[in-house]
Design a protein around this motif. Structure first.
Motif, short mmCIF file in Angstrom:
data_model
loop_
_atom_site.label_atom_id
_atom_site.label_comp_id
_atom_site.label_asym_id
_atom_site.label_seq_id
_atom_site.Cartn_x
_atom_site.Cartn_y
_atom_site.Cartn_z
N PHE A 3 0.85 -1.19 0.00
CA PHE A 3 0.00 0.00 0.00
C PHE A 3 0.89 1.24 0.00
O PHE A 3 2.06 1.19 0.36
CB PHE A 3 -0.95 0.01 1.20
N ASP A 4 0.32 2.35 -0.45
CA ASP A 4 0.94 3.66 -0.33
C ASP A 4 0.18 4.43 0.75
O ASP A 4 -0.86 3.97 1.23
CB ASP A 4 0.85 4.42 -1.66
N ALA A 5 0.69 5.60 1.11
CA ALA A 5 0.04 6.39 2.16
C ALA A 5 0.03 7.86 1.82
O ALA A 5 1.01 8.40 1.29
CB ALA A 5 0.74 6.17 3.50
N ILE A 6 -1.08 8.51 2.12
CA ILE A 6 -1.20 9.96 2.07
C ILE A 6 -1.47 10.43 3.50
O ILE A 6 -2.41 9.95 4.14
CB ILE A 6 -2.37 10.41 1.16
N ILE A 7 -0.64 11.33 3.98
CA ILE A 7 -0.84 11.92 5.31
C ILE A 7 -1.22 13.38 5.11
O ILE A 7 -0.47 14.17 4.52
CB ILE A 7 0.42 11.78 6.18
N LEU A 8 -2.40 13.73 5.59
CA LEU A 8 -2.94 15.08 5.41
C LEU A 8 -2.54 15.97 6.58
O LEU A 8 -2.89 15.70 7.72
CB LEU A 8 -4.46 15.01 5.29
N LEU A 79 -2.67 11.96 -4.39
CA LEU A 79 -2.76 11.00 -5.51
C LEU A 79 -1.92 11.47 -6.69
O LEU A 79 -1.24 10.67 -7.33
CB LEU A 79 -4.22 10.83 -5.93
N ALA A 80 -1.96 12.76 -6.98
CA ALA A 80 -1.18 13.30 -8.10
C ALA A 80 0.31 13.08 -7.87
O ALA A 80 1.05 12.70 -8.79
CB ALA A 80 -1.49 14.78 -8.29
N ALA A 81 0.77 13.27 -6.63
CA ALA A 81 2.19 13.06 -6.32
C ALA A 81 2.56 11.59 -6.45
O ALA A 81 3.65 11.26 -6.93
CB ALA A 81 2.49 13.57 -4.91
N LEU A 82 1.66 10.71 -6.05
CA LEU A 82 1.96 9.27 -6.11
C LEU A 82 1.95 8.75 -7.55
O LEU A 82 2.55 7.71 -7.82
CB LEU A 82 0.95 8.49 -5.26
N PRO A 87 2.36 3.35 -8.31
CA PRO A 87 1.39 3.29 -7.20
C PRO A 87 0.95 1.88 -6.85
O PRO A 87 0.76 1.04 -7.73
CB PRO A 87 0.21 4.12 -7.71
N ALA A 88 0.78 1.64 -5.55
CA ALA A 88 0.23 0.38 -5.06
C ALA A 88 -1.28 0.35 -5.31
O ALA A 88 -1.91 1.38 -5.57
CB ALA A 88 0.52 0.24 -3.57
N ASP A 89 -1.86 -0.84 -5.21
CA ASP A 89 -3.30 -0.99 -5.45
C ASP A 89 -4.15 -0.38 -4.33
O ASP A 89 -5.29 0.01 -4.56
CB ASP A 89 -3.68 -2.46 -5.60
N TYR A 136 -8.06 2.53 0.99
CA TYR A 136 -8.96 2.62 -0.15
C TYR A 136 -8.27 2.11 -1.41
O TYR A 136 -7.05 2.24 -1.57
CB TYR A 136 -9.42 4.07 -0.36
N SER A 137 -9.08 1.57 -2.32
CA SER A 137 -8.58 1.19 -3.64
C SER A 137 -8.05 2.44 -4.34
O SER A 137 -8.79 3.42 -4.49
CB SER A 137 -9.70 0.56 -4.45
N THR A 138 -6.80 2.40 -4.76
CA THR A 138 -6.21 3.56 -5.42
C THR A 138 -6.99 3.89 -6.69
O THR A 138 -7.30 5.07 -6.95
CB THR A 138 -4.73 3.29 -5.75
#
Length: 197
Positions: A3-8, A79-82, A87-89, A136-138
């Protein structure tokens, strides 16, 4: 699991007098550091918000457009940065203001196999959902972001509205693991403090 991660970390912290939530301290680490630890299994991690200071090697940074446009816009920016990576699923989305979120992330990871098609979202025992602690599903999230952008619904948009088209399962996580810091009273109740200078 990959998985990837977005930290807000892009809010104004207006109810904290502008003190950045990401720099508040809990148990010897900043809230941003705690979030990064909770996301430690991610292949790629992106922090969305103002200049975050020193980050571990390989952690990406970006900013929502326009700045302070809210978490839905922050997810879109992440998402744009990833997209620049492989990107992982699956994608972990975390707000940086939950000091005990590692317990929630572990519970969500345990629930992912066999869960709903588009992922899992944290929930309290009384049914209060926290969309900013979820896997979540990317691909599904990318579609939702594109649809929201077409409706001009990203800037200051609702995250629940962004996720409405996804097939997501609510997962009860340990009590207190998604408690967040919005006010100084919250901070005091959770044992969160300003970093000593």
């Amino acid at each position: 699991m990959d998985f990837d991660a977005i930290i807000l970390a892009g809010g104004r912290s207006s109810r904290l007098g502008g003190s950045p939530k990401s720099a508040l301290m809990f148990d010897g680490a900043t809230l941003l550091e705690r979030s990064l630890m909770a996301a430690a299994g991610a292949r790629h991690t992106v922090v969305v918000g103002p200049e975050p200071g020193v980050l571990p090697g390989g952690v990406l940074t970006t900013r929502e457009d326009p700045p302070f446009a809210g978490p839905a816009a922050g997810i879109a920016a992440g998402l744009a940065a990833l997209r620049e990576t492989d990107p992982a699923d699956m994608l972990l989305v975390l707000a940086c203001d939950m000091p005990r979120v590692d317990d929630a992330v572990n519970a969500l990871l345990d629930a992912l196999p066999g869960a709903a098609a588009d992922g899992v979202m944290a929930s309290s025992a009384d049914g209060r959902r926290q969309p900013l602690a979820g896997f979540y599903s990317t691909a599904a999230l990318e579609r939702a972001v594109q649809e929201a952008a077409a409706r001009n619904a990203l800037v200051h948009g609702s995250v629940f509205a962004l996720l409405a088209s996804l097939d997501v399962q609510a997962v009860v996580v340990p009590a207190g693991s998604t408690d967040d810091v919005d006010t100084w009273d919250d901070a005091a109740a959770l044992g969160v403090a300003v970093r000593e200078q």
